[in-house]
Design a protein around this motif. Structure first.
Motif, short mmCIF file in Angstrom:
data_model
loop_
_atom_site.label_atom_id
_atom_site.label_comp_id
_atom_site.label_asym_id
_atom_site.label_seq_id
_atom_site.Cartn_x
_atom_site.Cartn_y
_atom_site.Cartn_z
N THR A 27 0.87 -1.18 0.00
CA THR A 27 0.00 0.00 0.00
C THR A 27 0.91 1.23 0.00
O THR A 27 2.10 1.12 0.26
N CYS A 29 1.90 4.70 1.63
CA CYS A 29 1.75 5.51 2.84
C CYS A 29 1.45 6.96 2.43
O CYS A 29 1.93 7.43 1.40
N CYS A 32 4.42 9.41 1.71
CA CYS A 32 5.58 8.87 1.00
C CYS A 32 5.75 9.45 -0.40
O CYS A 32 4.81 9.44 -1.20
N PHE A 34 8.66 8.41 -2.09
CA PHE A 34 9.72 7.56 -2.66
C PHE A 34 9.28 6.97 -3.99
O PHE A 34 8.09 6.89 -4.29
N THR A 36 8.20 4.26 -5.52
CA THR A 36 7.68 2.94 -5.21
C THR A 36 6.27 2.80 -5.78
O THR A 36 5.60 3.81 -6.01
N GLY A 73 13.90 0.58 -0.23
CA GLY A 73 12.68 0.63 -1.07
C GLY A 73 11.84 1.83 -0.78
O GLY A 73 12.32 2.85 -0.30
N GLY A 74 10.49 1.63 -1.10
CA GLY A 74 9.92 0.32 -1.33
C GLY A 74 9.92 -0.61 -0.10
O GLY A 74 10.25 -0.23 1.00
N THR A 75 9.50 -1.80 -0.39
CA THR A 75 9.45 -2.83 0.64
C THR A 75 10.22 -4.06 0.15
O THR A 75 9.63 -4.97 -0.45
N ASN A 108 8.85 -4.08 6.19
CA ASN A 108 7.71 -3.52 6.91
C ASN A 108 7.09 -4.60 7.77
O ASN A 108 7.05 -5.76 7.38
N ARG A 145 -0.33 3.01 7.14
CA ARG A 145 0.85 2.14 7.18
C ARG A 145 0.56 0.67 6.90
O ARG A 145 1.47 -0.09 6.59
S1 SF4 Z 1 6.29 1.35 2.99
FE1 SF4 Z 1 7.91 2.89 2.79
S2 SF4 Z 1 8.33 3.05 0.59
FE2 SF4 Z 1 6.36 1.93 0.82
S3 SF4 Z 1 4.82 3.53 0.62
FE3 SF4 Z 1 5.27 3.31 2.82
S4 SF4 Z 1 6.90 4.83 3.27
FE4 SF4 Z 1 6.77 4.56 1.04
#
Ligand code: SF4
Length: 397
Positions: A27, A29, A32, A34, A36, A73-75, A108, A145
């Motif tokens: 999912t 966040c 975020c 980043f 991803t 990442g990412g995850t 995560n 989250r």
């Molecule tokens: S888990 Fe980390 S990289 Fe993935 S959406 Fe959430 S903050 Fe962004």
């Protein structure tokens, strides 16, 4: 000020750090920004194979030295261990890895079970970084989250059972609606899990995120900078009492557990960024790679003629770092290191210039302002300077 056109050579060819970007998440966040993507699980396997290919291509036959591998990442924990092992095998084939090599995987909570964690440990992952962020259901919900506070505890417990003895937790503070007491309970909850390392970041409101839209529309309170500063100062004291050493503005470790990979960035030493949307710095170039996983896979499938190190077909953009840039970067990244800061002899060895000859005026002013201090041959941030880091860094760019 006289600047020589070329940097003096770094005394010994520095060992590389390898950053491997895994741009997949379950999912998204709400804060975020980043690189991803969600809903692209079908690309995980071809992407990971493409990543292993890029590692072999960039390594070539030189077998340069490397001492850290960081799956970020990412995850990255969404990638099955039997695919990660192919990536690690590519690293071992293409580089001369230090013994031991620090191998970190970001994960995560609730994305890995005990079997997966055991498999990760077995294939050589020796450091795990877990995105805890908060101990409060309301904050985890605001951030979308996708895990609970109990999930964090479970993942830490399982990681210990799987044999991870170098474990880091991430926390975010300065959140909308977060009281000082909430922050205290989140940090105390993290400490109760006895991590070896903690990273704590003040919430940034990034463009293009739901959080930014909510703040702009008044649906969510903007972060309170003064409260966030109080939270940071309290955390410094609390973590010192718990036996942690602060070694960077946002990072604390039990003695001997500093993150070697991230130290490479702050020491302004070379690292390769591999995968989609990665950033690297090597061979006097800073560069970034193509963002989308599908584009990255496609680029890795073509076989261009050999490219000069560290370039690969994944590159999107690059910038040459001249001597002036290099000196500024040594200051901006090095001053993040709260214990050591920038050391005069290292600066001289790296740049061929005297630290005080180049930056004496700025350093003296920042010392007068109470933001920097001198300790022997080191120049570093004061406690107040840690709160106003950006103001300090601006003086050098
Ligand atoms: S888990 Fe980390 S990289 Fe993935 S959406 Fe959430 S903050 Fe962004």
């Amino acid at each position: 000020m006289t600047i020589t056109p070329e940097l003096a050579p770094v005394p010994a060819a520095p060992s590389l750090a390898l950053y491997l970007h895994i741009p997949f998440c379950r999912t998204r966040c709400t804060y975020c920004a980043f690189n991803t993507y969600t809903g692209l699980d079908r690309l995980i396997e071809p992407y990971t194979r493409a990543l292993a290919h890029e590692i072999r291509v960039v390594g070539g036959t030189e077998r340069r030295a490397a001492h850290t591998i960081y799956f970020g990442g990412g995850t990255p924990s969404l990638v099955p261990p039997d695919l990660l092992v192919e990536v690690l095998a590519a690293c071992a084939d293409a580089f001369t890895l230090a013994e031991p090599t620090e191998v970190t995987l970001e994960t995560n909570p609730a994305t890995v079970d005990l079997d997966a964690l055991k498999a990760l440990r077995q294939i050589g992952i020796n450091r795990i970084s877990i995105g805890m962020q908060s101990a409060h259901a309301s904050e985890l919900k605001l951030f979308a989250r996708g895990h609970t506070a109990d999930d964090v505890r479970d993942t830490v417990r399982l990681a210990r059972r799987a044999g991870f003895d170098n474990l880091s937790l991430d926390l975010i503070y300065g959140n909308p609606g977060q009281t000082f007491a909430m922050w205290q309970t989140s940090l105390d909850a993290a400490l109760s899990m006895q991590p070896e390392h903690l990273s704590m970041y003040s919430l940034g409101i990034e463009d293009g995120t739901p959080m930014q839209r909510w703040v702009a529309r008044g649906q969510v309170e903007p972060p309170d900078a003064d409260l966030a500063a109080d939270m940071y100062e309290w955390a410094i004291e609390r973590l010192a009492r718990a036996g942690f050493e602060q070694y960077e503005i946002s990072n604390w470790a039990k003695p001997g557990y500093e993150c070697e990979h991230n130290l490479q960035y702050w020491r302004d030493l070379p690292y390769l960024g591999l995968g989609a949307g990665a950033h690297g710095y090597a061979g006097g170039l800073r560069y970034s790679t193509v963002l989308r996983p599908a584009d990255y896979i496609a680029r890795m499938m073509v076989q261009p003629p050999p490219l000069p190190f560290p370039r690969t077909a994944a590159w999107l953009d690059s910038e040459a770092i001249d001597a002036q840039d290099e000196m500024a970067e040594i200051m901006v990244t090095g001053l993040r290191l709260t214990r050591t800061g920038v050391e005069a002899e290292t600066f001289q060895a790296r740049t061929g210039q005297g630290l005080w000859a180049v930056y004496g005026e700025q350093i003296r002013q920042l010392i007068r302002d109470g933001l920097l201090e001198q300790s022997g041959s080191h120049v570093r941030l004061t406690p107040r300077g840690r709160l106003l880091g950006n103001l300090v860094f601006e003086a050098f760019v």
